[in-house]
Design a protein around this motif. Sequence first.
Motif, short mmCIF file in Angstrom:
data_model
loop_
_atom_site.label_atom_id
_atom_site.label_comp_id
_atom_site.label_asym_id
_atom_site.label_seq_id
_atom_site.Cartn_x
_atom_site.Cartn_y
_atom_site.Cartn_z
N LEU A 238 0.82 -1.22 0.00
CA LEU A 238 0.00 0.00 0.00
C LEU A 238 0.85 1.27 0.00
CD1 LEU A 238 -2.80 1.18 -0.06
CD2 LEU A 238 -2.85 1.10 2.44
N PRO A 239 1.89 1.38 0.87
CA PRO A 239 2.74 2.58 0.77
C PRO A 239 3.40 2.72 -0.59
CG PRO A 239 3.13 1.43 2.84
CD PRO A 239 2.25 0.54 2.01
N LEU A 240 3.81 1.59 -1.19
CA LEU A 240 4.42 1.66 -2.51
C LEU A 240 3.42 2.15 -3.56
CD1 LEU A 240 6.57 -1.62 -2.64
CD2 LEU A 240 7.38 0.75 -2.39
N ALA A 241 2.17 1.73 -3.42
CA ALA A 241 1.14 2.19 -4.36
C ALA A 241 0.91 3.70 -4.22
CB ALA A 241 -0.16 1.44 -4.10
N ILE A 242 0.91 4.19 -2.99
CA ILE A 242 0.72 5.63 -2.76
C ILE A 242 1.88 6.42 -3.35
CG2 ILE A 242 0.61 7.42 -0.99
CD1 ILE A 242 -0.89 5.41 0.77
N VAL A 243 3.10 5.95 -3.10
CA VAL A 243 4.28 6.63 -3.65
C VAL A 243 4.24 6.62 -5.17
CG1 VAL A 243 6.79 6.52 -3.86
CG2 VAL A 243 5.71 6.17 -1.63
N ALA A 244 3.84 5.49 -5.76
CA ALA A 244 3.78 5.40 -7.23
C ALA A 244 2.77 6.38 -7.81
CB ALA A 244 3.42 3.97 -7.63
N ILE A 245 1.61 6.52 -7.16
CA ILE A 245 0.59 7.45 -7.64
C ILE A 245 1.10 8.89 -7.58
CG2 ILE A 245 -1.67 8.45 -7.12
CD1 ILE A 245 -2.52 5.66 -6.15
N LEU A 246 1.73 9.25 -6.48
CA LEU A 246 2.23 10.62 -6.32
C LEU A 246 3.38 10.90 -7.28
CD1 LEU A 246 2.12 10.99 -2.43
CD2 LEU A 246 0.42 11.69 -4.11
N ALA A 247 4.28 9.91 -7.44
CA ALA A 247 5.39 10.09 -8.36
C ALA A 247 4.89 10.23 -9.80
CB ALA A 247 6.35 8.91 -8.25
N GLY A 248 3.87 9.44 -10.14
CA GLY A 248 3.29 9.54 -11.46
C GLY A 248 2.65 10.89 -11.71
N ALA A 249 1.95 11.40 -10.69
CA ALA A 249 1.31 12.71 -10.82
C ALA A 249 2.36 13.80 -11.06
CB ALA A 249 0.50 13.02 -9.56
N TYR A 250 3.47 13.70 -10.35
CA TYR A 250 4.53 14.70 -10.52
C TYR A 250 5.21 14.56 -11.87
CZ TYR A 250 8.70 17.49 -9.54
OH TYR A 250 9.69 18.44 -9.59
N ALA A 251 5.45 13.32 -12.28
CA ALA A 251 6.18 13.08 -13.51
C ALA A 251 5.39 13.48 -14.75
CB ALA A 251 6.58 11.60 -13.60
N PHE A 252 4.08 13.25 -14.73
CA PHE A 252 3.27 13.46 -15.93
C PHE A 252 2.48 14.77 -15.91
CE2 PHE A 252 3.82 8.83 -15.73
CZ PHE A 252 4.38 8.61 -16.99
N SER A 253 2.61 15.55 -14.85
CA SER A 253 1.87 16.81 -14.77
C SER A 253 2.82 18.00 -14.79
CB SER A 253 1.02 16.85 -13.49
OG SER A 253 0.44 18.13 -13.31
N PRO A 254 2.90 18.72 -15.91
CA PRO A 254 3.74 19.93 -15.95
C PRO A 254 3.30 20.96 -14.90
CG PRO A 254 3.06 19.28 -18.16
CD PRO A 254 2.27 18.44 -17.21
N THR A 255 2.00 21.02 -14.64
CA THR A 255 1.50 21.96 -13.63
C THR A 255 2.09 21.65 -12.27
OG1 THR A 255 -0.59 22.24 -14.81
CG2 THR A 255 -0.55 22.87 -12.50
N ALA A 256 2.13 20.37 -11.90
CA ALA A 256 2.68 19.99 -10.60
C ALA A 256 4.16 20.34 -10.53
CB ALA A 256 2.47 18.50 -10.36
N ARG A 257 4.91 20.03 -11.57
CA ARG A 257 6.35 20.32 -11.55
C ARG A 257 6.60 21.82 -11.49
NH1 ARG A 257 6.19 16.46 -15.62
NH2 ARG A 257 6.61 18.03 -17.22
N ASN A 258 5.85 22.58 -12.27
CA ASN A 258 6.06 24.03 -12.28
C ASN A 258 5.69 24.66 -10.94
OD1 ASN A 258 6.89 23.90 -14.94
ND2 ASN A 258 4.87 24.37 -15.77
N ARG A 259 4.56 24.22 -10.37
CA ARG A 259 4.11 24.81 -9.11
C ARG A 259 5.05 24.47 -7.95
NH1 ARG A 259 1.30 28.85 -8.40
NH2 ARG A 259 0.02 28.04 -6.70
N VAL A 260 5.55 23.24 -7.94
CA VAL A 260 6.52 22.88 -6.90
C VAL A 260 7.83 23.63 -7.11
CG1 VAL A 260 7.90 20.99 -5.96
CG2 VAL A 260 5.48 20.61 -6.50
N GLY A 261 8.26 23.74 -8.36
CA GLY A 261 9.49 24.47 -8.63
C GLY A 261 9.40 25.93 -8.28
#
Length: 436
Positions: A238-261
Motif C-alpha cells: 500500500l505505501p508503494l502504491a501511494i508513492v507510485a501514484i504521487l510520483a506519477g502525478a509529478y512526472a506526468f503533470s507539468p503543472t505539478a512540476r512548475n508549481r513545486v518548482g
Amino acid sequence: MSTPTKQSFLSVNSRSLLPALFLLAYPSATLLFHGAGSALSIAAALISLALLASPKAWTGLPSIQWDSVDVALWIATACPVVAVLISGAWHGTVVASTFDSPSRFFAAAPLVLVLRRSLPRTLEWTDLSFALAALVSLGILLIVPRDWGFGRLSSQFLNPIHFGDVALVLGVLSILSLNWWRKDRLFVRMIKVGGLFAGLAASLITGSRGGWVAIPVVAAMILYVRSRGKSRKWKVLLPLAIVAILAGAYAFSPTARNRVGDVSSDFVKYTHGDKDTPLGIRLQLYEAAARIVESHPLLGLGSDGFRNSMQAFANSGMLTPAAAQLGRGEAHNQMFAYMTDYGIVGGLALLAIYVVPGVIFWRRLSAPVDAGRRAALMGLTFIVAFWIFGLTVETFDLKMTVSFYTTVIAILAAVATYADTKAGSEAARAARDSRQ
C-alpha cells in the motif's frame, strides 16, 4: 420469532427519503451550484431543529438522550460565535457581518442530533456521495471551467485554491469509502477508485499546491490506522502504491512540476529582496500577523482588525503595497486570521472546531460497527486535511467552505457514532440480523 425482512440498502420510507437524498447529493451540489452548499446546510439545520421540537409521533425519531458527543459538538460549534461576540464587545465594535461565517459552524449541532438517530439504511446513502462529488469536480474543470488568471482553472464561482483543496479531500474520502457499508460490487469499486484519481487530477489542474502538503501527512495517518492487524505484504504494497501514484502525478503533470518548482524560486527571490511573489507575500503577511498577536494577544484587534491594519503596515514599510492589498482580503492563514481579530480567545475557538470532532473521530476508530470505524477514519482525515489547508489560506473566509466543512463533519460524526445511541444500537443490530 419472525425472521427480519432483508431490505435493499437504498430502501427508505417516505420520512427518510429527504434526508437520504441530502446525504447523497450534498457534496456534489456544493460544487455544482453557487450558494447550494450554504443553502442546503442552513436548510438541514433548520429542518433538524424543527424535527427536534416536534412530537415523536410526527417525526418517528426516538427521544433525545444527550450524551458526551452531542454536548461536545454543540459547545465546540458555538465557540467561534462566542469568540467574535466577546472580542467585539470588548472593543466596542460588534460588526454584524463578521458573525455570518462563524455562525454556520453551529449548523452541525442539530444535524448530528437528528442523523445519529436515523436508521442505518438512511445513513447508507452517504456511500457514493464523496466519490460522485470528486468525479463532479473533475467534470467541472473539463466541461465548464473558468480561467481565474495565470492559467489557473476552477469553477465559475469558487476560486482555484478552495476548489482544488475540496476536490483533493473528496478524492481521498472517495477511496476511503471502499467497502464502507458492505463489500462493494466491482462497478461501485470502479466509481470510488475513479473518484480518487478525479480528485487528484482536479487538484493538479487548479495548481493549488498549498493543499498538496496535506497528502503525505494524510497518507501517513491512514497507513498507520489501516495497517493495524494487516499482513506484512499489505503494509509494504500500500505505501508503494501511494508513492507510485504521487510520483506519477509529478512526472506526468507539468503543472505539478512548475508549481513545486516555483516554491524554491519564490524563496530565492524573497531572500534577494523581491517579496511580491506568492510565497513572499504570504511570509510578509505572517510576519505582520505575528506582530499583531504579540501586541494584542488576548482579544486581538477586533472584527476586521487585520484587514484594517494593512495600510499602517504598508506606511511603515513592513508590507509592500501588493502584500497590503492582498492582506485586505485575507491573512492567508486561518489561525492567524482568528488570532489577529479575536486573540487567544479566537484561536482557542478555532482549535475547538478542529480538536473536538477530531477527538470524537479518534475515539470512534474502534467503534462497534464497521461503518462507524470507517466514518471515523474519514472524518479524522477530513479534519487533518482542512487544518493543513488552513496553513496557507483562510479556509473559513467563505460561507460556502464553512458550510461544507461543518456539514461533512456532521454527516461523518453521525455515521461514526450512531450506534452509540440506544436507537442506533438497536437499528444496527437489526441491520446485521437482516443480512444473515
